[in-house]
Design a protein around this motif. Structure first.
Motif, short mmCIF file in Angstrom:
data_model
loop_
_atom_site.label_atom_id
_atom_site.label_comp_id
_atom_site.label_asym_id
_atom_site.label_seq_id
_atom_site.Cartn_x
_atom_site.Cartn_y
_atom_site.Cartn_z
N ASP A 1 -18.13 -1.26 -0.17
CA ASP A 1 -18.20 -2.22 -1.27
C ASP A 1 -16.88 -2.95 -1.52
O ASP A 1 -16.81 -3.83 -2.37
CB ASP A 1 -18.63 -1.52 -2.57
N VAL A 2 -15.84 -2.57 -0.80
CA VAL A 2 -14.51 -3.13 -1.02
C VAL A 2 -14.04 -3.88 0.21
O VAL A 2 -14.16 -3.39 1.34
CB VAL A 2 -13.49 -2.03 -1.38
N THR A 3 -13.49 -5.08 -0.01
CA THR A 3 -12.82 -5.82 1.06
C THR A 3 -11.34 -5.51 0.99
O THR A 3 -10.69 -5.75 -0.04
CB THR A 3 -13.04 -7.34 0.90
N TYR A 4 -10.80 -4.94 2.08
CA TYR A 4 -9.41 -4.48 2.07
C TYR A 4 -8.48 -5.56 2.62
O TYR A 4 -8.62 -5.99 3.77
CB TYR A 4 -9.28 -3.20 2.88
N LEU A 5 -7.56 -5.98 1.78
CA LEU A 5 -6.52 -6.94 2.17
C LEU A 5 -5.26 -6.11 2.41
O LEU A 5 -4.40 -6.00 1.56
CB LEU A 5 -6.31 -7.97 1.06
N LYS A 6 -5.18 -5.54 3.61
CA LYS A 6 -4.14 -4.55 3.90
C LYS A 6 -2.91 -5.22 4.52
O LYS A 6 -3.03 -5.99 5.46
CB LYS A 6 -4.69 -3.47 4.84
N TYR A 7 -1.75 -4.88 3.97
CA TYR A 7 -0.50 -5.36 4.57
C TYR A 7 0.23 -4.17 5.18
O TYR A 7 0.12 -3.04 4.72
CB TYR A 7 0.39 -6.09 3.55
N ASP A 8 0.97 -4.44 6.25
CA ASP A 8 1.61 -3.39 7.04
C ASP A 8 3.11 -3.61 7.13
O ASP A 8 3.60 -4.73 6.95
CB ASP A 8 1.01 -3.34 8.45
N THR A 9 3.83 -2.56 7.46
CA THR A 9 5.25 -2.64 7.74
C THR A 9 5.64 -1.49 8.65
O THR A 9 5.04 -0.42 8.60
CB THR A 9 6.08 -2.59 6.44
N THR A 10 6.62 -1.73 9.50
CA THR A 10 7.07 -0.66 10.40
C THR A 10 8.40 -0.08 9.96
O THR A 10 8.88 0.89 10.53
CB THR A 10 7.23 -1.21 11.83
N ILE A 11 9.03 -0.69 8.96
CA ILE A 11 10.30 -0.17 8.44
C ILE A 11 10.02 0.99 7.50
O ILE A 11 9.00 1.01 6.80
CB ILE A 11 11.10 -1.29 7.74
N ASP A 12 10.94 1.93 7.43
CA ASP A 12 10.77 3.12 6.58
C ASP A 12 10.30 2.75 5.18
O ASP A 12 10.75 1.76 4.60
CB ASP A 12 12.09 3.89 6.47
N LYS A 13 9.41 3.57 4.66
CA LYS A 13 8.86 3.36 3.32
C LYS A 13 9.96 3.37 2.26
O LYS A 13 10.87 4.19 2.29
CB LYS A 13 7.84 4.46 3.01
N GLU A 14 9.85 2.43 1.33
CA GLU A 14 10.81 2.36 0.23
C GLU A 14 10.58 3.54 -0.72
O GLU A 14 9.46 3.75 -1.21
CB GLU A 14 10.63 1.05 -0.55
N ARG A 15 11.62 4.29 -0.97
CA ARG A 15 11.54 5.40 -1.92
C ARG A 15 12.38 5.01 -3.13
O ARG A 15 13.61 5.06 -3.09
CB ARG A 15 12.04 6.69 -1.28
N SER A 16 11.72 4.62 -4.18
CA SER A 16 12.45 4.08 -5.33
C SER A 16 11.59 4.14 -6.57
O SER A 16 10.38 3.93 -6.51
CB SER A 16 12.84 2.62 -5.04
#
Length: 307
Positions: free
Chosen positions: A119-134
């Motif tokens: 039921d959901v359309t996913y507008l997914k964005y990606d990144t290969t750089i380390d996840k921001e921890r903040s």
């Protein structure tokens, strides 16, 4: 990656550009084009900055009614006439998303994640750089906003790249409060400033609509030692207010637009505002990535009940 404000700002531009390179932007643009009926865009916390910008983009680009809304609003508003809901959430699995999807609207999720829900359309964005921890999201706020701007610009990223600068400031930060002068045309920037000052504890914000300030909201300027943050777009009212505010505030920090397009200006001012909060935090020897937050956060953050 280490939690550190300096590191996260050093990676800010790289994270955004990496996401634009790795994300299927053509798919996201094609799905956003389908929003041809009244649409609600939602987010909470840092994602409310994303949803504010998203509602503007959809309204301008798709020429439909589009509003920004808090998830709790869905428990009290009927939203009669609206057909779509776009929920903005980096994780995509918080209670706010659940609240916005508990209805018969066509559902979209702008997120770094996707799940198995037909039921959901996913507008997914990606990144290969380390996840921001903040604690204060910088990259994870600017990435989806940049993807929305990419849609607005028909995939032309050159204009987007022009806005990346490391803005410098020099003023005394100690004040009773920070008064932010804004309006609908700069609302993404003022929402970021308000939420970041509050969530980080580096200052007390007061947000003024510029015209409303002309009708009685100026009293704080003569009773408190406040700083003004002015989001300037070159109007006659802007020039009049700036001339007068300098007489009543400890200092007036001006964030200036570089175009005549309110969506482009709001994006560029947002980046200025991010570096402004970095400067304030540094001067107060604070770190936006490692915030000493109230113990009540542990009890409230994962609340999952009646609103």
């Amino acid at each position: 990656m280490e939690k550190n404000m300096q590191v996260n700002f050093e990676f800010l531009e790289r994270r955004v550009l990496d996401s634009l390179d790795k994300t299927d932007l053509e798919y996201i643009r094609s799905e956003l084009k389908k929003l041809n009926e009244p649409t609600i865009v939602c987010g909470v916390g840092g994602s409310s900055v994303v949803s504010e910008f998203g509602s503007k983009v959809i309204k301008s680009k798709n020429e439909v009614i589009s509003i920004n809304s808090e998830p709790r609003d869905f428990a009290y508003n009927r939203f009669t006439g609206f057909k779509n809901v776009v929920s903005c959430s980096y994780s995509g699995n918080n209670y706010g998303v659940e609240l916005t999807f508990n209805n018969d609207l066509k559902k979209y999720l702008l997120s770094n994640n996707s799940f198995q829900d037909e039921d959901v359309t996913y507008l997914k964005y990606d990144t290969t750089i380390d996840k921001e921890r903040s604690f204060i999201s910088i990259g994870t706020t600017l990435i989806p906003i940049s993807i929305l701007l990419n849609y607005y610009l028909n995939g032309d990223n050159k204009r987007l790249y022009d806005f990346f600068n490391k803005y410098e400031y020099n003023f005394e930060v100690n004040a009773d409060a920070y008064e932010i002068f804004s309006g609908i045309d700069t609302s993404t920037t003022s929402k970021y400033l308000e939420s970041t000052l509050v969530e980080s504890g580096i200052g007390i914000p007061i947000v003024h609509d510029k015209y409303s300030y002309c009708h009685g909201r100026s009293t704080t300027s003569i009773n408190f030692n406040n700083l003004a943050i002015y989001l300037y777009r070159g109007t006659e009212l802007d020039n009049l207010l700036l001339e007068e505010l300098k007489k009543y505030y400890k200092d007036v920090i001006v964030l200036k637009s570089v175009t005549t397009n309110p969506i482009l200006d709001d994006y560029q001012m947002l980046i200025q505002a991010m570096y402004l909060t970095k400067y304030i935090a540094e001067q107060k020897q604070k770190d936006l990535s490692v915030v000493e937050y109230s113990p009540v956060v542990k009890k409230l953050y994962k609340y999952h009940g009646r609103l």
